[in-house]
Design a protein around this motif. Sequence first.
Motif, PDB file in Angstrom:
ATOM      1  N   GLN A 178      17.306 -37.258  14.597  1.00  0.00           N
ATOM      2  CA  GLN A 178      17.966 -35.981  14.315  1.00  0.00           C
ATOM      3  C   GLN A 178      18.321 -35.306  15.635  1.00  0.00           C
ATOM      4  OE1 GLN A 178      15.768 -33.019  12.042  1.00  0.00           O
ATOM      5  NE2 GLN A 178      17.715 -32.264  11.239  1.00  0.00           N
ATOM      6  N   VAL A 179      19.589 -34.949  15.770  1.00  0.00           N
ATOM      7  CA  VAL A 179      20.027 -34.306  17.015  1.00  0.00           C
ATOM      8  C   VAL A 179      21.167 -33.339  16.724  1.00  0.00           C
ATOM      9  CG1 VAL A 179      21.694 -36.167  17.559  1.00  0.00           C
ATOM     10  CG2 VAL A 179      20.821 -34.744  19.398  1.00  0.00           C
ATOM     11  N   ASP A 180      21.098 -32.197  17.381  1.00  0.00           N
ATOM     12  CA  ASP A 180      22.270 -31.323  17.445  1.00  0.00           C
ATOM     13  C   ASP A 180      22.872 -31.565  18.824  1.00  0.00           C
ATOM     14  OD1 ASP A 180      24.118 -29.321  17.857  1.00  0.00           O
ATOM     15  OD2 ASP A 180      22.913 -27.765  16.906  1.00  0.00           O
ATOM     16  N   VAL A 181      24.034 -32.201  18.853  1.00  0.00           N
ATOM     17  CA  VAL A 181      24.608 -32.629  20.141  1.00  0.00           C
ATOM     18  C   VAL A 181      24.960 -31.455  21.056  1.00  0.00           C
ATOM     19  CG1 VAL A 181      25.501 -34.861  19.337  1.00  0.00           C
ATOM     20  CG2 VAL A 181      26.958 -32.822  19.158  1.00  0.00           C
ATOM     21  N   SER A 182      24.971 -30.253  20.506  1.00  0.00           N
ATOM     22  CA  SER A 182      25.312 -29.099  21.348  1.00  0.00           C
ATOM     23  C   SER A 182      24.087 -28.507  22.043  1.00  0.00           C
ATOM     24  CB  SER A 182      26.020 -28.025  20.520  1.00  0.00           C
ATOM     25  OG  SER A 182      25.124 -27.458  19.588  1.00  0.00           O
ATOM     26  N   TRP A 207      21.076 -29.312  24.680  1.00  0.00           N
ATOM     27  CA  TRP A 207      20.668 -30.281  25.697  1.00  0.00           C
ATOM     28  C   TRP A 207      19.275 -30.890  25.459  1.00  0.00           C
ATOM     29  CZ3 TRP A 207      22.332 -33.670  28.941  1.00  0.00           C
ATOM     30  CH2 TRP A 207      21.436 -34.223  29.860  1.00  0.00           C
ATOM     31  N   PRO A 208      18.231 -30.074  25.166  1.00  0.00           N
ATOM     32  CA  PRO A 208      16.912 -30.692  24.993  1.00  0.00           C
ATOM     33  C   PRO A 208      16.904 -31.752  23.884  1.00  0.00           C
ATOM     34  CG  PRO A 208      16.709 -28.301  25.121  1.00  0.00           C
ATOM     35  CD  PRO A 208      18.173 -28.595  25.021  1.00  0.00           C
ATOM     36  N   GLN A 209      17.685 -31.521  22.833  1.00  0.00           N
ATOM     37  CA  GLN A 209      17.724 -32.499  21.733  1.00  0.00           C
ATOM     38  C   GLN A 209      18.491 -33.762  22.138  1.00  0.00           C
ATOM     39  OE1 GLN A 209      18.722 -30.987  17.836  1.00  0.00           O
ATOM     40  NE2 GLN A 209      17.582 -29.093  18.152  1.00  0.00           N
ATOM     41  N   VAL A 210      19.524 -33.594  22.944  1.00  0.00           N
ATOM     42  CA  VAL A 210      20.294 -34.754  23.424  1.00  0.00           C
ATOM     43  C   VAL A 210      19.416 -35.583  24.365  1.00  0.00           C
ATOM     44  CG1 VAL A 210      22.284 -35.444  24.835  1.00  0.00           C
ATOM     45  CG2 VAL A 210      22.530 -33.637  23.116  1.00  0.00           C
ATOM     46  N   ASP A 211      18.709 -34.882  25.233  1.00  0.00           N
ATOM     47  CA  ASP A 211      17.791 -35.537  26.163  1.00  0.00           C
ATOM     48  C   ASP A 211      16.721 -36.335  25.388  1.00  0.00           C
ATOM     49  OD1 ASP A 211      17.104 -35.963  28.814  1.00  0.00           O
ATOM     50  OD2 ASP A 211      15.532 -34.420  28.751  1.00  0.00           O
ATOM     51  N   ALA A 212      16.195 -35.702  24.331  1.00  0.00           N
ATOM     52  CA  ALA A 212      15.167 -36.366  23.508  1.00  0.00           C
ATOM     53  C   ALA A 212      15.751 -37.591  22.795  1.00  0.00           C
ATOM     54  CB  ALA A 212      14.599 -35.381  22.489  1.00  0.00           C
ATOM     55  N   MET A 213      17.013 -37.498  22.387  1.00  0.00           N
ATOM     56  CA  MET A 213      17.680 -38.635  21.716  1.00  0.00           C
ATOM     57  C   MET A 213      17.725 -39.854  22.653  1.00  0.00           C
ATOM     58  SD  MET A 213      21.706 -38.750  20.576  1.00  0.00           S
ATOM     59  CE  MET A 213      22.352 -38.720  22.251  1.00  0.00           C
TER      60      MET A 213
END
Length: 250
Positions: free
Chosen positions: A60-64, A66-72
């Motif tokens: 699960q990621v919200d591409v907008s 950064w911390p979630q993109v980094d975690a992806m």
Amino acid sequence: MKLDGMVAIVTGGGSGIGESTVKLFATQGASVVVADIDYKNAERVVELVERSGGKAIAVQVDVSLWPQVDAMIQTTLDTFNDLNILVNAAGRQVHTPDITEVSEDEWVKVMDINLKGVFFCTKAALPIMVNKGQGVIVNLSSASVLEGQTFSAPYSVSKAGVEMFTKITSSQYRRRGVRVNCILPGLIDTPGSRNVEGKLGTFDSFVKTIPSARSGRPDEVAHLILFLASEESSFISGISVVIDGGRDAQ
Ligand code: NAD
């Protein structure tokens, strides 16, 4: 097997063009990260891939953000120990009124997902690709950039930004082993386009403007993405490919 042993992230992999791309990549031997803000749909796609003998995980990621993109990216490396391909397909398709009626909130939301999201995912993936001297990125822009379609200034402007971002990424990173290209789809029959066009009752009237006399299928776009992600396109970088049933050329 055009992607044997490759690891791919497909953002927006839970629906439409992203979903078709995930399924096609898996049949071509890739391990796929189905990255989507809609986790349920990402899990559904993973189940389908696994049932046909492929390898995929849902993230699960919200591409907008950064911390979630980094975690992806971290999850991808922790699970598959590599990253070869990034497909930026997550997007917000909207119709908006004329410019004076567009709210700041809507403008920012569209730019955040469609443009900042591509920037964030690219920024996070590049160090791994550059480190290996190998990587491929495919971005989803839109044929709406070809004619300044009036249906949404923020949407078309964000997608024009994706096209320019593609060129700049290629110019900065091709010499470091990364190929980057972008796709400009016309009307493709997906839950996303049905949701927007269907609400306005414009889907069928738009189809009438397409020389092929139909909308495109997500799997047709997925095959183009596969070509641009595979070694078959090894000398192609920094370009935009239109897939629109002949609409731009009429
Ligand atoms: P879709 O709506 O069917 O799928 C998009 C997916 O992106 C959804 O699963 C959604 O949950 C996900 N998503 C949305 N916001 C996100 C976010 N912030 N973080 C992570 N995931 C998010 O769309 P589609 O029609 O398959 O379109 C895919 C891409 O192709 C989009 O970028 C779209 O703008 C572009 N495109 C589509 C068409 C078309 O006619 N379908 C035409 C031109 C361009």
